[in-house]
Design an enzyme around this catalytic site. Structure first.
Site, PDB file in Angstrom:
ATOM      1  N   CYS A 123      24.668  -3.892 -21.886  1.00  0.00           N
ATOM      2  CA  CYS A 123      25.413  -5.021 -21.299  1.00  0.00           C
ATOM      3  C   CYS A 123      24.470  -5.945 -20.501  1.00  0.00           C
ATOM      4  O   CYS A 123      24.598  -7.163 -20.537  1.00  0.00           O
ATOM      5  CB  CYS A 123      26.502  -4.510 -20.368  1.00  0.00           C
ATOM      6  SG  CYS A 123      27.638  -3.343 -21.128  1.00  0.00           S
ATOM      7  N   ARG A 160      37.930  -7.042 -24.278  1.00  0.00           N
ATOM      8  CA  ARG A 160      36.685  -7.822 -24.283  1.00  0.00           C
ATOM      9  C   ARG A 160      35.477  -6.895 -24.432  1.00  0.00           C
ATOM     10  O   ARG A 160      34.524  -7.222 -25.132  1.00  0.00           O
ATOM     11  CB  ARG A 160      36.578  -8.633 -22.978  1.00  0.00           C
ATOM     12  CG  ARG A 160      35.430  -9.609 -22.965  1.00  0.00           C
ATOM     13  CD  ARG A 160      35.689 -10.749 -23.932  1.00  0.00           C
ATOM     14  NE  ARG A 160      34.496 -11.553 -24.185  1.00  0.00           N
ATOM     15  CZ  ARG A 160      33.626 -11.309 -25.164  1.00  0.00           C
ATOM     16  NH1 ARG A 160      33.807 -10.293 -25.973  1.00  0.00           N
ATOM     17  NH2 ARG A 160      32.578 -12.091 -25.331  1.00  0.00           N
ATOM     18  N   HIS A 183      23.931 -10.182 -19.809  1.00  0.00           N
ATOM     19  CA  HIS A 183      24.625 -10.730 -18.644  1.00  0.00           C
ATOM     20  C   HIS A 183      23.859 -10.599 -17.335  1.00  0.00           C
ATOM     21  O   HIS A 183      24.402 -10.889 -16.275  1.00  0.00           O
ATOM     22  CB  HIS A 183      26.021 -10.119 -18.550  1.00  0.00           C
ATOM     23  CG  HIS A 183      26.857 -10.455 -19.748  1.00  0.00           C
ATOM     24  ND1 HIS A 183      27.304 -11.737 -20.000  1.00  0.00           N
ATOM     25  CD2 HIS A 183      27.261  -9.705 -20.809  1.00  0.00           C
ATOM     26  CE1 HIS A 183      27.978 -11.750 -21.144  1.00  0.00           C
ATOM     27  NE2 HIS A 183      27.952 -10.533 -21.658  1.00  0.00           N
ATOM     28  N   CYS A 201      32.443  -7.013 -27.165  1.00  0.00           N
ATOM     29  CA  CYS A 201      31.008  -7.029 -26.837  1.00  0.00           C
ATOM     30  C   CYS A 201      30.283  -5.916 -27.589  1.00  0.00           C
ATOM     31  O   CYS A 201      29.198  -6.129 -28.139  1.00  0.00           O
ATOM     32  CB  CYS A 201      30.799  -6.833 -25.343  1.00  0.00           C
ATOM     33  SG  CYS A 201      30.920  -8.339 -24.401  1.00  0.00           S
TER      34      CYS A 201
END
Lengths: 103, 278
Positions: B192, B235, B196, B239
């Protein structure tokens, strides 16, 4: 004459049928092995989507009778599932926030 | 000489160990928020809530136009209707939830000390249904996200407040969520944080990447791509699929722990859910 022809046909056809049966069994075995490997990767939360697609393709191809291709696809899926599992095992041991995200 | 080396090593170890032993969720949060402050020194709370729309003027204008008539408003109304419809036994969701469900969405997920696991607000709603003889609802689509939207609306503007209880099981759940967050997955080996954190504000193909902080304050969100409102676990699944990984199951312990960790990154920011996203 007819009997001879039939005998000849049998002599040549039987081994071919055997080869077909063998390749079908091999493909099914390879698909089962790929599924088992995928399950192992999933258990570590590390499965890949492409492996699942490969297994589905292998199953469809086998159902159509192209056992050679099915075997190749299943073998690839199994190899990929092995990579996914290795990645997941490695991450379990070595995951870490990057240096900039450490207190 | 050997004794001197031993003493130096021992002191070094003792100096390091307390530091490590004190690095818990609070220290993590300080370090994470400090990182983003350094990356985006001009960002206010509203910028974090705006996510990717900070980084592309065209998209921000389009988003602002969408927000003139927010697409989630009908969903909130539907959620309110569903929330207030009593079960056949006459009880309602409000009977199951703290403060009748008002102003609590910003504090979920929570760690349930009795059960020893993380509980999301969706789980609370389904537990309430089962307690009152109704079947649990699907977690990602349909009526449950609508009820979540209504509950989120009642805590709009309240600070996100995800607490990690002083309990080893709560800490373990937090650490598990953190592990999942920072774990590389899929054939491309993405975690992740790759998108981000270190590339927040940059582009991946046609999309600008939002910073990790603030994302969860917007969920549940109406996504144009879905044509529907959905919870944050939907979501996460997207991803994970994008990086080629098989997504974790919605509502599984792993997914709930991930939500626990990720939502805590937005602690202190005002809840902005439901929101609209492309």
């Amino acid at each position: 004459m007819k009997k001879r022809c039939l005998a000849c046909l049998l002599v040549f056809m039987l081994p071919a049928a055997g080869i077909c049966a063998d390749s079908a069994t091999d493909a099914q075995k390879a698909i089962a092995a790929a599924k088992a490997a995928q399950k192992e990767a999933d258990a570590l939360q590390g499965g890949w989507r492409s492996t699942e697609s490969l297994i589905k393709k292998a199953e469809k191809t086998a159902a159509k009778g192209d056992h050679r291709k099915a075997l190749a696809l299943a073998t690839k899926a199994r190899r990929e599932a092995g990579l996914a599992r290795a990645q997941a095992e490695h991450e379990r041991q070595h995951w870490s926030p990057p240096p900039y995200a450490q207190p | 000489m050997n004794k001197v080396i031993l003493v130096v090593v021992y002191l070094g170890f003792m100096g390091t160990f307390p530091m490590l032993s004190h690095a818990g969720p609070d220290e993590d949060l300080k370090a994470y928020q400090a990182y983003f402050k350094q990356q985006f020194p001009d960002f206010k709370d509203s910028n974090y809530l705006m996510g990717m729309y900070n980084f592309n003027d065209d998209k921000r204008r389009q988003w602002e136009e969408i927000m003139e008539f927010p697409p989630y408003e009908f969903v909130i109304e539907k959620g309110e209707r569903l929330f207030n419809t009593p079960f056949p036994n006459g009880k309602s969701y409000a009977d199951c939830l703290e403060n009748g469900g008002t102003g609590i969405a910003n504090t979920y997920p929570r760690f349930d000390l009795q059960e020893g696991r993380v509980r999301t607000l969706s789980m609370e709603l389904n537990r309430c249904r089962e307690k009152n003889g109704a079947k649990p609802l699907g977690l990602l689509k349909g009526d449950l996200p609508a009820i979540l939207a209504y509950l989120a609306e009642t805590s709009r503007g309240m600070p996100i407040d995800i607490q990690v209880a002083d309990d080893p099981r709560a800490l373990a759940a937090y650490e598990d969520g953190k592990r999942i967050y920072f774990t590389r997955r899929g054939p491309r080996g993405f975690a992740c944080y790759h998108c981000h954190w270190e590339t927040a504000g940059r582009r991946i193909r046609g999309n600008e990447l939002s910073p990790a902080i603030g994302q969860a304050a917007n969920f549940p969100a109406y996504r144009s791509k879905w044509g529907a409102l959905g919870p944050i676990q939907r979501r996460y699944k997207g991803c994970m699929k994008n990086v080629g990984a098989k997504p974790l199951k919605a509502g599984s312990a792993g997914m709930n722990n991930l939500e626990y960790f990720h939502r805590r990154l937005s602690n202190g920011l005002p809840s902005n859910a439901p929101a609209a996203r492309f």
